[in-house]
Design a protein around this motif. Structure first.
Motif, short mmCIF file in Angstrom:
data_model
loop_
_atom_site.label_atom_id
_atom_site.label_comp_id
_atom_site.label_asym_id
_atom_site.label_seq_id
_atom_site.Cartn_x
_atom_site.Cartn_y
_atom_site.Cartn_z
N SER A 6 -7.79 98.64 -21.99
CA SER A 6 -7.36 100.01 -21.70
C SER A 6 -6.88 100.14 -20.26
CB SER A 6 -8.48 101.00 -21.99
OG SER A 6 -9.55 100.83 -21.08
N LEU A 7 -7.52 99.43 -19.33
CA LEU A 7 -7.07 99.45 -17.94
C LEU A 7 -5.70 98.78 -17.80
CD1 LEU A 7 -10.37 98.55 -16.03
CD2 LEU A 7 -9.18 100.75 -16.07
N SER A 14 0.28 99.11 -17.15
CA SER A 14 1.59 98.68 -17.61
C SER A 14 2.48 99.87 -17.96
CB SER A 14 1.46 97.74 -18.81
OG SER A 14 0.94 98.44 -19.92
N ALA A 15 1.90 100.97 -18.41
CA ALA A 15 2.70 102.15 -18.71
C ALA A 15 3.31 102.71 -17.43
CB ALA A 15 1.85 103.21 -19.41
N THR A 16 2.56 102.69 -16.35
CA THR A 16 3.09 103.14 -15.07
C THR A 16 4.22 102.23 -14.61
OG1 THR A 16 0.90 103.97 -14.49
CG2 THR A 16 2.47 103.72 -12.71
N THR A 55 11.90 101.90 -15.76
CA THR A 55 12.88 102.72 -16.47
C THR A 55 13.64 103.63 -15.51
OG1 THR A 55 11.51 102.70 -18.44
CG2 THR A 55 13.17 104.42 -18.30
N SER A 56 12.92 104.25 -14.60
CA SER A 56 13.61 105.13 -13.64
C SER A 56 14.50 104.33 -12.70
CB SER A 56 12.59 105.95 -12.84
OG SER A 56 11.80 105.10 -12.05
N GLU A 57 14.10 103.11 -12.35
CA GLU A 57 14.93 102.29 -11.48
C GLU A 57 16.20 101.84 -12.20
OE1 GLU A 57 14.50 98.22 -8.88
OE2 GLU A 57 12.72 99.42 -9.27
N ILE A 58 16.08 101.46 -13.46
CA ILE A 58 17.26 101.06 -14.23
C ILE A 58 18.20 102.25 -14.42
CG2 ILE A 58 18.01 100.38 -16.55
CD1 ILE A 58 15.63 98.50 -16.63
N ASN A 59 17.64 103.43 -14.67
CA ASN A 59 18.48 104.61 -14.84
C ASN A 59 19.24 104.96 -13.57
OD1 ASN A 59 17.95 105.05 -17.52
ND2 ASN A 59 16.21 106.38 -17.13
N SER A 60 18.71 104.60 -12.41
CA SER A 60 19.43 104.88 -11.16
C SER A 60 20.63 103.95 -10.99
CB SER A 60 18.48 104.76 -9.97
OG SER A 60 18.10 103.41 -9.77
N TYR A 61 20.63 102.79 -11.66
CA TYR A 61 21.75 101.86 -11.56
C TYR A 61 22.82 102.08 -12.62
CZ TYR A 61 18.89 99.03 -8.41
OH TYR A 61 18.13 98.59 -7.37
#
Length: 104
Positions: A24-25, A30-32, A38-44
């Protein structure tokens, strides 16, 4: 003999509980990481998509000039050159649009 089996069962249960807690830890971390990636890829996405569309425009201009030169020289393969360059430009432009649509 039964006491040995009982100890193994208790150790196995403790091991299972420990593994579940650690899992669970790990999943929470990994979700974070996935959200950050995902946000970094979306910026490119926008710059890469615009770059691909610009490359398609340059390829189209160069292809137009080459087709015009073939046409003026009376070459018989003018239609084949037109279809090849048109297909390449269309592919590059569609790739840029699909990338924007897929990641946005």
């Amino acid at each position: 003999m039964k006491k040995i089996n009982l100890k193994i069962d208790q150790k196995g249960a403790a091991l299972l509980i420990g593994m579940l807690c650690m899992a669970s830890l790990v999943l929470g971390q990994s979700a974070t990481g996935i959200d950050q990636a995902t946000s970094e890829i979306n910026s490119y996405v926008d710059p890469v998509s615009n770059l691909i569309i610009a490359i398609g425009a340059v390829v189209g201009l160069i292809g137009g000039v080459r087709v015009y030169i073939k046409w003026q020289s009376g070459d018989q393969d003018t239609q084949k050159a037109i279809m090849g360059w048109f297909g390449a430009c269309l592919f590059l432009i569609l790739v840029g649009v699909v990338i924007k649509a897929f990641f946005s």
